[in-house]
Design a protein around this motif. Sequence first.
Motif, PDB file in Angstrom:
ATOM      1  N   LEU A 197      -5.687  51.203 -41.446  1.00 24.31           N
ATOM      2  CA  LEU A 197      -5.044  52.247 -40.652  1.00 24.31           C
ATOM      3  C   LEU A 197      -6.050  52.941 -39.750  1.00 24.31           C
ATOM      4  O   LEU A 197      -7.151  53.312 -40.178  1.00 24.31           O
ATOM      5  CB  LEU A 197      -4.367  53.262 -41.564  1.00 24.31           C
ATOM      6  CG  LEU A 197      -3.241  52.728 -42.461  1.00 24.31           C
ATOM      7  CD1 LEU A 197      -2.684  53.847 -43.329  1.00 24.31           C
ATOM      8  CD2 LEU A 197      -2.130  52.094 -41.626  1.00 24.31           C
ATOM      9  N   ALA A 198      -5.642  53.135 -38.507  1.00 28.60           N
ATOM     10  CA  ALA A 198      -6.493  53.828 -37.538  1.00 28.60           C
ATOM     11  C   ALA A 198      -5.916  55.204 -37.273  1.00 28.60           C
ATOM     12  O   ALA A 198      -5.676  55.597 -36.139  1.00 28.60           O
ATOM     13  CB  ALA A 198      -6.584  53.016 -36.251  1.00 28.60           C
ATOM     14  N   GLY A 199      -5.661  55.937 -38.336  1.00 30.89           N
ATOM     15  CA  GLY A 199      -5.050  57.250 -38.191  1.00 30.89           C
ATOM     16  C   GLY A 199      -4.067  57.486 -39.335  1.00 30.89           C
ATOM     17  O   GLY A 199      -3.835  56.611 -40.178  1.00 30.89           O
ATOM     18  N   PRO A 200      -3.476  58.655 -39.373  1.00 29.93           N
ATOM     19  CA  PRO A 200      -2.552  58.986 -40.474  1.00 29.93           C
ATOM     20  C   PRO A 200      -1.216  58.254 -40.345  1.00 29.93           C
ATOM     21  O   PRO A 200      -0.761  57.933 -39.237  1.00 29.93           O
ATOM     22  CB  PRO A 200      -2.360  60.493 -40.329  1.00 29.93           C
ATOM     23  CG  PRO A 200      -2.592  60.754 -38.861  1.00 29.93           C
ATOM     24  CD  PRO A 200      -3.639  59.788 -38.429  1.00 29.93           C
ATOM     25  N   LEU A 201      -0.607  58.014 -41.483  1.00 33.67           N
ATOM     26  CA  LEU A 201       0.745  57.453 -41.533  1.00 33.67           C
ATOM     27  C   LEU A 201       1.740  58.596 -41.416  1.00 33.67           C
ATOM     28  O   LEU A 201       1.665  59.582 -42.149  1.00 33.67           O
ATOM     29  CB  LEU A 201       0.955  56.710 -42.850  1.00 33.67           C
ATOM     30  CG  LEU A 201       2.388  56.298 -43.184  1.00 33.67           C
ATOM     31  CD1 LEU A 201       2.892  55.234 -42.217  1.00 33.67           C
ATOM     32  CD2 LEU A 201       2.496  55.807 -44.617  1.00 33.67           C
ATOM     33  N   GLN A 202       2.640  58.490 -40.469  1.00 35.09           N
ATOM     34  CA  GLN A 202       3.662  59.526 -40.282  1.00 35.09           C
ATOM     35  C   GLN A 202       4.999  59.023 -40.837  1.00 35.09           C
ATOM     36  O   GLN A 202       5.393  57.888 -40.562  1.00 35.09           O
ATOM     37  CB  GLN A 202       3.806  59.875 -38.800  1.00 35.09           C
ATOM     38  CG  GLN A 202       2.537  60.474 -38.192  1.00 35.09           C
ATOM     39  CD  GLN A 202       2.704  60.793 -36.717  1.00 35.09           C
ATOM     40  OE1 GLN A 202       3.618  60.294 -36.060  1.00 35.09           O
ATOM     41  NE2 GLN A 202       1.816  61.629 -36.185  1.00 35.09           N
ATOM     42  N   ARG A 203       5.681  59.884 -41.592  1.00 37.41           N
ATOM     43  CA  ARG A 203       6.959  59.512 -42.177  1.00 37.41           C
ATOM     44  C   ARG A 203       7.812  60.754 -42.370  1.00 37.41           C
ATOM     45  O   ARG A 203       7.293  61.866 -42.516  1.00 37.41           O
ATOM     46  CB  ARG A 203       6.761  58.804 -43.521  1.00 37.41           C
ATOM     47  CG  ARG A 203       5.913  59.598 -44.495  1.00 37.41           C
ATOM     48  CD  ARG A 203       5.809  58.872 -45.822  1.00 37.41           C
ATOM     49  NE  ARG A 203       4.713  59.341 -46.636  1.00 37.41           N
ATOM     50  CZ  ARG A 203       4.472  58.922 -47.873  1.00 37.41           C
ATOM     51  NH1 ARG A 203       5.274  58.030 -48.430  1.00 37.41           N
ATOM     52  NH2 ARG A 203       3.445  59.366 -48.553  1.00 37.41           N
ATOM     53  N   ASN A 204       9.117  60.563 -42.428  1.00 33.90           N
ATOM     54  CA  ASN A 204      10.009  61.681 -42.711  1.00 33.90           C
ATOM     55  C   ASN A 204      10.321  61.710 -44.213  1.00 33.90           C
ATOM     56  O   ASN A 204       9.889  60.849 -44.978  1.00 33.90           O
ATOM     57  CB  ASN A 204      11.294  61.585 -41.878  1.00 33.90           C
ATOM     58  CG  ASN A 204      12.072  60.303 -42.155  1.00 33.90           C
ATOM     59  OD1 ASN A 204      11.626  59.436 -42.894  1.00 33.90           O
ATOM     60  ND2 ASN A 204      13.246  60.183 -41.557  1.00 33.90           N
TER      61      ASN A 204
END
Length: 292
Positions: A197-204
């Motif tokens: 991952l090249a950054g945070p995982l975004q999720r609802n």
Amino acid sequence: TAGLNLGLRVLAHLERLETQMSRSCKNLEDPPRETAESDLGTKIHKLRCLRDKLRAEVKQRQARIKASTANAEPDQTLEISEQEAVGGKEENMKAILQAYRFTGLSGKRTSRGVCVCISTAFEGNLLDSYFVDLVIQKPLRIHHHSVPVFIPLEEISAKYLQTNIQHFLFCLCEYLNAYAGRKYQADQLQRDFAAFLAGPLQRNSLCNLLSFTYKVEPQGRSFPFCARLLYKDLTTTLPTDVTITYQGTDASSTSWEEQRASHENLFFTKPLYQVFTSFARNGERLDMSLVS
């Protein structure tokens, strides 16, 4: 009812006596015929009066019983019908829990009805459990539950709870298992494949929309891909819409487009951990000569 039956038996007996006396009257010779007929006539008259009186009483009793039955039967029938319906729902619930005990659905009797426990799992991994406390009465209702607010429990209940308890539980299991599976995949991606991952995982909260940027070489200098996974069907663990974009300087290259399409197909057909496991196993390496 017993009094009515007794009255009918008395009437029948009196009629038999009257018939016997009529026959006896014809056969008697002593005392003189006139005297005998007179005595028998008197007895017959008294018996007929008694018969008519009993018939009148019987009719009155029948009328009273009919009137009281007409008033009582609807309520009694309704009460019996409701009791049978509730009893049927309890037996149906027992059968369902028995049939599904190996699929994560279990339950126990309570003073109000039954408390159903739904244990979720994904790819052989046991996950969270949720409960629904049902009150077995007419109508069926949910007393308490631990189902997350974003699961459409109210909608599922309105459709199936009163008409098909088995389908209600099956449908709820589908939603909860799918949610647990999507959440597990997102957690696993962050935990086990953070290097990609090249950054945070975004999720609802429902985990039906995931956005993340990833590289196919954890330690490489390749440009990352951006992924957007949408799960329109809340009862599935695979996305219904996948969008993969490439952030390289040569995004229009045929080689990159082929790789992007390949990734898109992987996300459509495999769980997240399998997708990134394939990246690690195959060691997909970009042709750095394509990067200027």
